[in-house]
Design a protein around this motif. Sequence first.
Motif, PDB file in Angstrom:
ATOM      1  N   PHE A  22     -54.259  68.241 -36.086  1.00 52.38           N
ATOM      2  CA  PHE A  22     -53.719  69.585 -36.290  1.00 52.38           C
ATOM      3  C   PHE A  22     -54.856  70.589 -36.173  1.00 52.38           C
ATOM      4  O   PHE A  22     -56.012  70.250 -36.396  1.00 52.38           O
ATOM      5  CB  PHE A  22     -53.097  69.711 -37.689  1.00 52.38           C
ATOM      6  N   SER A  23     -54.520  71.836 -35.842  1.00 47.75           N
ATOM      7  CA  SER A  23     -55.530  72.897 -35.810  1.00 47.75           C
ATOM      8  C   SER A  23     -54.927  74.158 -36.399  1.00 47.75           C
ATOM      9  O   SER A  23     -53.711  74.320 -36.458  1.00 47.75           O
ATOM     10  CB  SER A  23     -56.014  73.169 -34.386  1.00 47.75           C
ATOM     11  N   ARG A  24     -55.798  75.070 -36.859  1.00 47.89           N
ATOM     12  CA  ARG A  24     -55.358  76.394 -37.319  1.00 47.89           C
ATOM     13  C   ARG A  24     -56.504  77.385 -37.162  1.00 47.89           C
ATOM     14  O   ARG A  24     -57.645  77.107 -37.503  1.00 47.89           O
ATOM     15  CB  ARG A  24     -54.855  76.370 -38.751  1.00 47.89           C
ATOM     16  N   TRP A  30     -51.032  75.602 -39.816  1.00 48.51           N
ATOM     17  CA  TRP A  30     -51.431  74.389 -39.111  1.00 48.51           C
ATOM     18  C   TRP A  30     -50.419  74.093 -38.010  1.00 48.51           C
ATOM     19  O   TRP A  30     -49.218  74.172 -38.214  1.00 48.51           O
ATOM     20  CB  TRP A  30     -51.492  73.198 -40.066  1.00 48.51           C
ATOM     21  N   ARG A  66     -58.171  69.102 -38.002  1.00 48.94           N
ATOM     22  CA  ARG A  66     -58.145  67.972 -38.922  1.00 48.94           C
ATOM     23  C   ARG A  66     -57.376  66.827 -38.286  1.00 48.94           C
ATOM     24  O   ARG A  66     -56.419  67.030 -37.544  1.00 48.94           O
ATOM     25  CB  ARG A  66     -57.550  68.367 -40.266  1.00 48.94           C
ATOM     26  N   TRP A  79     -57.750  63.539 -44.772  1.00 53.42           N
ATOM     27  CA  TRP A  79     -58.023  64.322 -43.571  1.00 53.42           C
ATOM     28  C   TRP A  79     -59.502  64.280 -43.236  1.00 53.42           C
ATOM     29  O   TRP A  79     -60.347  64.395 -44.103  1.00 53.42           O
ATOM     30  CB  TRP A  79     -57.608  65.778 -43.775  1.00 53.42           C
TER      31      TRP A  79
END
Length: 89
Positions: A22-24, A30, A66, A79
Motif C-alpha cells: 500500500f502507499s499514501r 492508503w 508499506r 507492516w
Amino acid sequence: MTAYIKARNTGTRGLNVSYEAFSRPDGGSWAKVGSGRAYVGAGQEIGPVEVGSTTRICAPVRVEIRVHARADGAAWSGWSPASTKQCQT
C-alpha cells in the motif's frame, strides 16, 4: 514507485506466501499498490519480488509505502514501512 518483498523460510516445509503493498502521499488515505502469491521452499529465500507499482506526479511530498505478508493459515505479518521524497524525470 515500485514496492518489493523479500521472504525467507527458515522452516523445514515449503510455504505458500501471500503479500500486499500500500502507499499514501503525505498522510492521505492508503491505496493498494499490488498483491501476489509465491511459493517459498524449505530453507529458501525469494526476492526481491515486485509487489506492484504506481506513478505519482512529481512534487515535494513524502510518500509512505508499506508491505506485509503471510504464510497460508497464518496471521499477516507486521507492516514493513518505507518512505521516499524522490522525484525522477
